[in-house]
Each structure stands twice: as structure tokens, then as C-alpha cells.
Design an enzyme around this catalytic site. Structure first.
Site, PDB file in Angstrom:
ATOM      1  N   TYR A 132       0.832  -1.215   0.000  1.00  0.00           N
ATOM      2  CA  TYR A 132       0.000   0.000   0.000  1.00  0.00           C
ATOM      3  C   TYR A 132       0.862   1.260   0.000  1.00  0.00           C
ATOM      4  CZ  TYR A 132      -2.488   3.975   2.013  1.00  0.00           C
ATOM      5  OH  TYR A 132      -2.966   5.233   2.243  1.00  0.00           O
ATOM      6  N   LYS A 188       1.411   4.247  -2.878  1.00  0.00           N
ATOM      7  CA  LYS A 188       1.159   5.679  -2.636  1.00  0.00           C
ATOM      8  C   LYS A 188       2.430   6.485  -2.914  1.00  0.00           C
ATOM      9  CE  LYS A 188      -2.122   7.419  -1.178  1.00  0.00           C
ATOM     10  NZ  LYS A 188      -3.326   7.961  -1.887  1.00  0.00           N
TER      11      LYS A 188
END
Ligand code: NAD
Ligand code: DAU
Length: 339
Positions: A153, A157
């Protein structure tokens, strides 16, 4: 002024839309959301008939749909909240995180270039900085802290952030990035720590604390995040990164105990479970830049914010009960069944 908000059927995006419609009565907000498991159209029900608001169900990776929408709406500002946002799910299956969080960001920025949008704002996270050790409370993430990610994750990002900076330098796209700490408040999907613990407490279910519960997060009430983004998109300098955080570090176990206490439930519900893989130890934001440049300070203290949040979950049981009665149960079994 037309603002295109992506991911507006999720937690922070929906709070942002409500905040902006209230704060800027003359603005038009267009929301594009794929309505993944985390998107909930019922959240936006109160504004569906507001003439200043339009909802479009679409994937930010769908170039044709995105370009068509830009052609129809000619947004002045784009604020990109749309993302796969849950660390545990990214550990289970990273690929959709790369697709939405990186490719989706590039499609949106291509549209911004093509249609001459005045500002593209990327809603990023403090997780791009990796973590800090527990025994160095003097250390904080500043905007100069190197990117150093831990999970699929946070890596997705960070990849998106780098792409945003590349579009700024290469194409001169007017961009800004904000990196915020952990949010909490209304409409928070009950796979995340605070709403999961509230829902489990209310259902007298075990409260699964990862590892020893000593990991530290820097909690910010969601409305304070929305106010910060409003400031950055209007007054923040082009090409800049702004850290957003509440100077409110708390250990997970203390949060869970507090929720038990507030709801009058016994701490014996707390169950220590196998730790998250690669679990970041501590996040702590230094928000000096946004304070000095834009005058932003968090306004809701944690005690007040957590009470308001718990009250909201008590008053809005149908919202989260509907969520946890569906596909969520399979997720819960997969994630916690054998932990
Ligand atoms: P969320 O998971 O609650 O909501 C995400 C929304 O994006 C959902 O409505 C979902 O349907 C939508 N979406 C997902 N993929 C999409 C796609 N391909 N196209 C269109 N829409 C799509 O997330 P959140 O907690 O509200 O986080 C919003 C943003 O803020 C994310 O970018 C996240 O990385 C960032 N952020 C979150 C926190 C936090 O504490 N929750 C903190 C800092 C930054
Ligand atoms: O820091 C910002 C980030 O905060 C955002 O970028 C992410 O989108 C958001 O999901 C959040 O990430 P975290 O991993 O910090 O949040 P989460 O609520 O998943 O977990 C918070 C802490 O609680 C973390 O240390 C893991 C722990 N935890 C979580 C769950 C779901 C538990 O102990 N038990 C749980 O069941």
C-alpha cells in the site's frame, strides 16, 4: 468553481465533500467513484439531490470515462482521494493497489494536462516515510524525510507521489501533495482500527490487537484533514508537499482500552493476535510547514473527537451494520479466522 473529487464515496472523500459544500456554497462538486467494497453511495444520499453536486460511477483508471467527464465538467481543481487504502488488504493482494493508486493517478493527471486544470491535488499519506523507532520520540516526519516504504500500500502511494512530482517537473502540471497521518471520524470503513473496535465492542466480539499493541499512530479528526486540504488547494504553493498531522500520538492498545471504557465494555474482550507483516512501529508528523505557511492547526482534540466518533457509530448503526453483514464477513474470516 468546479472541484472534481475522486473517491468521494469513501471515508475521507465523503467528509471532504460535505465540508466543501457547506464551506463554499457557490462551489460545484463532481464526484467520481468506482464504488469498490469501500465506497458507499448511501453515505452521499443526503446530497444526491443537491444541484451543486453530481455523482458519477467510474474507475479513475478508465481513461475514456475520465476524459469524457473532464470534457463535460471542465473542473478547475481535481482532488484525488480514490485509492485502495487498507494495508492488510495490500499484503494479501498488491496488484489492485498498483493499478488504482499509480495508474489511476497517471490517468487523472493526463486528463488535467489535456484539459488545462488549474490544480491537481494528490491526497497522500505519512506512510510513504516508513516508520520511526519507539525509542526516539524526538524524531518526526518532515517533508524532507526520505521516502522509505514498508507495505505494498505505502509503496503504491509513494509511487503515485513520485509520479505527481514528475508531472510537475516534466510537464509543468500545477500540482500539490498532502501527506496526512491516521484519520478517524464518521463514515470510517469498519476494517480500520477505530471503527472495527467500536463495532466489535458493540457486538461483544473479541477485539483483535496486532502483536503487543505497542505501535503508535498520530490520530487526526477527519474534519481537520478536510480543512487542511481546502487550504492547500487554494493557498498552498504549486509543486509543494505539505505534511498534515495532529501531534496526537497514541499506542493502539491505549486506543482500544479507551473505546472499551467509553462503551462500558470489559477489557477482557481484547485478544492479542499475530502481528501484521512488516508492521510499521511509529508514525509522527511534523506539521510545522502547513502551520507556518497556511496557518493550519488541528481544532478537534482526541478526547472530543473520539467521543463524537463513538456517538456517530451509536447513532448510525444501520450504516455500518449493513457493511459488516455482507462480503465483509468473508474478509473478516480470511483476515482474523486463524490469526
Ligand atoms: P477509503 O478506502 O475509505 O475510500 C476510498 C474510495 O475510493 C472508495 O469510495 C472507493 O470506492 C474509491 N475507489 C477505489 N478505487 C477506485 C478507482 N479505481 N476509481 C474510482 N474510485 C475508486 O479510503 P480513505 O480512508 O477515505 O482514504 C482516502 C485517501 O486518503 C486515500 O488516497 C488514502 O491513501 C489517503 N489517506 C488516508 C488516511 C486514513 O487514515 N484513512 C490517512 C492519510 C491518507
Ligand atoms: O497513516 C495513514 C494511514 O493510516 C493511511 O494511509 C491508511 O490508508 C490508513 O488505513 C491508515 O493505515 P494504518 O495501517 O495505520 O491503519 P489501520 O487502521 O489499518 O491500523 C492502525 C493500527 O492498528 C496499526 O498499527 C495496525 C493496528 N490494528 C489494525 C487493525 C485493523 C490492529 O491492532 N488490529 C486491527 O484489527
Amino acid at each position: 468553481m468546479t472541484i472534481l473529487v475522486t473517491g468521494g464515496a469513501g471515508f475521507i472523500g465523503s467528509n471532504f465533500i460535505f465540508y466543501m459544500l457547506d464551506k463554499h456554497p457557490d462551489y460545484r462538486i463532481v464526484c467520481i467513484d468506482k464504488l469498490t467494497y469501500a465506497g458507499n453511495l448511501s453515505t452521499l444520499a443526503p446530497i444526491m439531490n443537491d444541484e451543486r453536486f453530481r455523482f458519477v460511477k467510474a474507475d479513475i483508471c478508465d481513461r475514456e470515462a475520465v476524459y469524457t467527464l473532464f470534457e463535460e465538467e471542465h473542473p478547475d481543481i481535481v482532488v484525488n482521494f480514490a485509492a485502495e487504502s487498507h494495508v492488510d488488504r495490500s499484503i494479501e493482494n498488491p496488484s489492485i493497489f498498483l493499478q488504482t493508486n499509480i495508474i489511476g493517478t497517471s490517468v487523472l493527471m493526463d486528463a488535467c494536462r489535456k484539459y488545462g486544470v488549474g490544480r491537481y491535488h494528490q491526497v497522500s499519506t505519512d506512510e510513504v516515510y516508513g516508520d520511526l523507532p519507539l525509542d526516539r520520540p524526538d524524531l518526526f516526519f518532515t517533508e524532507e524525510t526520505p521516502i522509505h516504504t514498508s507495505s505494498p500500500y505505502s509503496s503504491s502511494k509513494a509511487g503515485a507521489d513520485l509520479l505527481v512530482q514528475a508531472y510537475s517537473r516534466t510537464y509543468g502540471l500545477p500540482v500539490s501533495i498532502s501527506r496526512c497521518s491516521n484519520n478517524y471520524g464518521p463514515y470510517h470503513f469498519p476494517e480500520k482500527l477505530i471503527p472495527l473496535m467500536i463495532a466489535n465492542c458493540l457486538n461483544d466480539k473479541p477485539l483483535p490487537v496486532y502483536g503487543q499493541g505497542l505501535n503508535v499512530r498520530d490520530w487526526l479528526y477527519v474534519e481537520d484533514h478536510c480543512k487542511a486540504i481546502d487550504l492547500v488547494i487554494h493557498k498552498g504553493r504549486e509543486g509543494e508537499v505539505y505534511n498534515i498531522g495532529g501531534h496526537n500520538e497514541m499506542r493502539n492498545i491505549d486506543i482500544v482500552r479507551l473505546i472499551c471504557h467509553e462503551l462500558g465494555k470489559p477489557e477482557s474482550l481484547i485478544t492479542y493476535v499475530t502481528d501484521r507483516k512488516g508492521h510499521d512501529m511509529r508514525y509522527a508528523i511534523d506539521p510545522t510547514k502547513i502551520h507556518n505557511e497556511l496557518g493550519w492547526l488541528p481544532e478537534t482534540g482526541f478526547e472530543d473527537g473520539i467521543r463524537k466518533t463513538i456517538r456517530w457509530y451509536l447513532d448510525n448503526r444501520p450504516w455500518w451494520e449493513e457493511i459488516i453483514s455482507g462480503e465483509y464477513q468473508n474478509y473478516y474470516e480470511r483476515m482474523y479466522g486463524n490469526r
